[in-house]
Motif scaffolding. Structure first.
Motif, PDB file in Angstrom:
ATOM      1  N   ARG A 283      -3.020  23.259 -34.417  1.00 36.13           N
ATOM      2  CA  ARG A 283      -1.918  23.187 -34.181  1.00 36.13           C
ATOM      3  C   ARG A 283      -1.660  22.352 -32.580  1.00 36.13           C
ATOM      4  N   ILE A 284      -2.050  22.842 -31.779  1.00 33.37           N
ATOM      5  CA  ILE A 284      -1.593  22.350 -30.737  1.00 33.37           C
ATOM      6  C   ILE A 284      -2.148  21.175 -30.835  1.00 33.37           C
ATOM      7  N   GLY A 285      -3.486  20.265 -30.963  1.00 35.26           N
ATOM      8  CA  GLY A 285      -4.006  18.884 -31.652  1.00 35.26           C
ATOM      9  C   GLY A 285      -2.733  18.352 -32.464  1.00 35.26           C
ATOM     10  N   THR A 286      -2.477  19.042 -32.931  1.00 36.52           N
ATOM     11  CA  THR A 286      -1.018  18.602 -33.902  1.00 36.52           C
ATOM     12  C   THR A 286       0.171  18.106 -33.674  1.00 36.52           C
ATOM     13  N   ILE A 287       0.826  19.603 -32.407  1.00 28.69           N
ATOM     14  CA  ILE A 287       2.258  18.703 -32.531  1.00 28.69           C
ATOM     15  C   ILE A 287       1.881  18.064 -30.747  1.00 28.69           C
ATOM     16  N   THR A 288       0.353  17.559 -30.513  1.00 29.99           N
ATOM     17  CA  THR A 288       0.338  16.531 -29.431  1.00 29.99           C
ATOM     18  C   THR A 288       0.489  15.774 -30.345  1.00 29.99           C
ATOM     19  N   ARG A 289      -0.315  15.242 -30.617  1.00 29.01           N
ATOM     20  CA  ARG A 289      -0.299  13.667 -31.699  1.00 29.01           C
ATOM     21  C   ARG A 289       1.035  13.284 -32.020  1.00 29.01           C
TER      22      ARG A 289
ATOM     23  N   GLY B  95       7.040   9.477 -29.670  1.00 26.09           N
ATOM     24  CA  GLY B  95       7.836   8.726 -28.609  1.00 26.09           C
ATOM     25  C   GLY B  95       8.522  10.000 -27.489  1.00 26.09           C
ATOM     26  N   LEU B  96       8.448  11.332 -28.479  1.00 29.98           N
ATOM     27  CA  LEU B  96       9.206  12.273 -26.950  1.00 29.98           C
ATOM     28  C   LEU B  96       7.783  12.304 -25.572  1.00 29.98           C
ATOM     29  N   PRO B  97       8.404  12.406 -25.011  1.00 29.97           N
ATOM     30  CA  PRO B  97       8.019  13.126 -23.288  1.00 29.97           C
ATOM     31  C   PRO B  97       7.432  14.093 -23.829  1.00 29.97           C
ATOM     32  N   ARG B  98       6.108  13.818 -22.843  1.00 25.33           N
ATOM     33  CA  ARG B  98       4.860  14.491 -22.426  1.00 25.33           C
ATOM     34  C   ARG B  98       5.722  16.371 -22.408  1.00 25.33           C
ATOM     35  N   ASN B  99       6.519  16.869 -21.704  1.00 22.80           N
ATOM     36  CA  ASN B  99       6.948  17.856 -21.356  1.00 22.80           C
ATOM     37  C   ASN B  99       8.200  18.463 -22.563  1.00 22.80           C
ATOM     38  N   ALA B 100       7.882  17.641 -23.965  1.00 21.89           N
ATOM     39  CA  ALA B 100       9.052  18.125 -24.470  1.00 21.89           C
ATOM     40  C   ALA B 100       8.079  19.041 -25.635  1.00 21.89           C
ATOM     41  N   THR B 101       9.293  20.893 -25.942  1.00 20.35           N
ATOM     42  CA  THR B 101       9.002  21.955 -26.064  1.00 20.35           C
ATOM     43  C   THR B 101       8.548  21.384 -28.163  1.00 20.35           C
ATOM     44  N   VAL B 102       7.984  22.687 -28.035  1.00 16.12           N
ATOM     45  CA  VAL B 102       7.783  22.796 -29.869  1.00 16.12           C
ATOM     46  C   VAL B 102       8.904  22.628 -30.865  1.00 16.12           C
ATOM     47  N   ASP B 103       9.866  23.412 -30.051  1.00 18.30           N
ATOM     48  CA  ASP B 103      11.471  22.811 -30.835  1.00 18.30           C
ATOM     49  C   ASP B 103      11.878  21.593 -31.084  1.00 18.30           C
ATOM     50  N   GLU B 104      11.485  20.957 -30.149  1.00 17.29           N
ATOM     51  CA  GLU B 104      11.999  19.286 -29.967  1.00 17.29           C
ATOM     52  C   GLU B 104      11.425  18.846 -30.692  1.00 17.29           C
TER      53      GLU B 104
END
Length: 403
Positions: free
Chosen positions: A330-336, A342-351
């Motif tokens: 999941r971490i890898g999928t959410i990061t990709r 086009g979200l910022p690197r500090n975007a939360t999971v909810d975003e």
């Protein structure tokens, strides 16, 4: 799910070398400069303090501060009087022996002398000038004089006596202490401040002439220029060719307490301790140089990313950590997904979930949240199924954003 195979290139071996003196100095250059600046600053402060004028004690002839008496001593020297400073009773005795008949100027504002040493000081000269003496000094030097407290009149006090020094002064100003003569005493009383209190009292004792001076401003650098203060001080203290100025110091205090540790320690202890410290320092330098400096050695090993992935997967499988394994996916999928959206690197999971739902409006929000966060696999089959759903969700979002 497959992952690209990458290789970490082997780096050349680092050469283990002992740092040279130049390299060590360069490494510690900042701290060496800081230490040098601190030392120079301490030296400047020490020199400035030394040039500031000797002792800071009142009545000291090396004290140039307002409460000191350096100005009086310098004027006496200019008039030909040899002013000798004595810091201990032994120094005062030696100075009086070298100049018989000299005047002794004495004050013990800190009460450092005991009764026996005060009695010894009283016998040093047959001409003594006491500066603002207390009860013990009066008892030793001038038993016919008693303290009368603080003076009532301090400005423009007339001499009112026939003492030559007082007559030349005329009037004096300044506070301090006043004194009176005891009953039956034929003392000469000058500068009356109240009914039976005076600033200057001269009396004859079995040891000679004692003059009690109670006005501090007559002696101080700040107050000596007022009215006839300077004339009184110069005439009282300049009656002889030599003036011994004795203000007791801590060196006059006689030790009467228990023996300290130094006196109880054998003589051989200090050399042995010093030798032990020297031996320890020498051994530390010797062994430290022998071991050499620490260096980083890079191992010539190539580790393929596939091997790392497979090894971690085997560990998860052996431990039955299905949820942990799914969380890694999941971490890898959410990061990709965050990068695709086009979200910022500090975007939360909810975003990220909200952005995926906006891109895929036909897919329920609860289903997206279950895949990316909430679902928990019960076995390996569930883990594979959820892994496929993650890949499918990532592909759908990619197609929707990048047709």
């Amino acid at each position: 799910m497959s992952a690209p195979t990458t290789e970490r290139r082997a780096t050349p071996l680092a050469e283990a070398t002992t740092p040279t003196l130049r390299a060590a100095v360069k490494r510690w250059r900042f701290w060496l400069i800081l230490a040098a600046v601190a030392i120079v600053g301490l030296l400047i402060v020490a020199l400035a303090s030394g040039a500031g004028g000797g002792s800071r004690a009142p009545y000291s002839i090396t004290n140039a501060a307002p409460e000191g008496s350096k100005a009086l001593a310098e004027v006496l020297r200019q008039q030909g009087v040899d002013v000798v400073q004595a810091d201990t009773l032994d120094e005062a005795r030696a100075a009086m022996d070298a100049a018989p008949g000299a005047t002794l100027a004495f004050a013990d504002p800190d009460g450092l002398l005991n009764d026996s040493r005060l009695a010894e000081a009283a016998q040093l000269s047959d001409r003594v000038v006491l500066f603002l003496p207390g009860f013990n000094e009066l008892r030793a030097f001038a038993p016919g004089v008693a303290s009368a407290g603080a003076p009532r009149d301090i400005d423009g006090v007339d001499a009112g006596c026939s003492l030559p020094a007082a007559v030349r002064a005329g009037t004096i100003i300044g506070g301090g202490r006043s004194y009176r003569a005891t009953a039956g005493s034929d003392a000469e009383l000058c500068f009356r401040t109240s009914d039976d209190a005076y600033d200057v009292v001269r009396t004859e004792t079995s040891d000679g002439t004692v003059t009690v001076l109670g006005t501090a401003d007559v002696l101080s650098n700040e107050g000596i220029t007022g009215a006839g203060n300077a004339a009184l001080a110069l005439n009282l203290l300049g009656e002889t060719d030599t003036l011994v100025w004795y203000i007791p110091t801590a060196s006059d205090v006689e030790a009467d307490g228990p023996a300290d540790i130094a006196s109880l320690t054998p003589d051989w202890v200090t050399p042995v301790l010093a030798l032990s410290v020297f031996t320890f320092i020498a051994a530390a330098i010797w062994r430290g140089r022998r071991l050499g400096a620490l260096v980083v050695e890079n191992l010539p090993v190539t580790v393929r990313s596939r091997e790392t992935m497979e090894g971690r997967a085997r560990l998860y499988a052996r431990a039955g950590a299905h949820t942990h394994a799914l969380d890694s996916l999941r971490i890898g999928t959410i990061t990709r997904l965050s990068r695709v959206l086009g979200l910022p690197r500090n975007a939360t999971v909810d975003e990220v979930i909200a952005s995926v739902a906006a891109v895929l409006p036909a897919r329920p929000l609860g289903d997206i949240q279950s895949i990316l966060v909430a679902a928990a696999p019960a076995n390996e089959a569930d883990l594979v199924a959820y892994s496929d759903r993650l890949l499918e969700l990532e592909g759908a979002v990619t197609r929707a954003v990048r047709p």
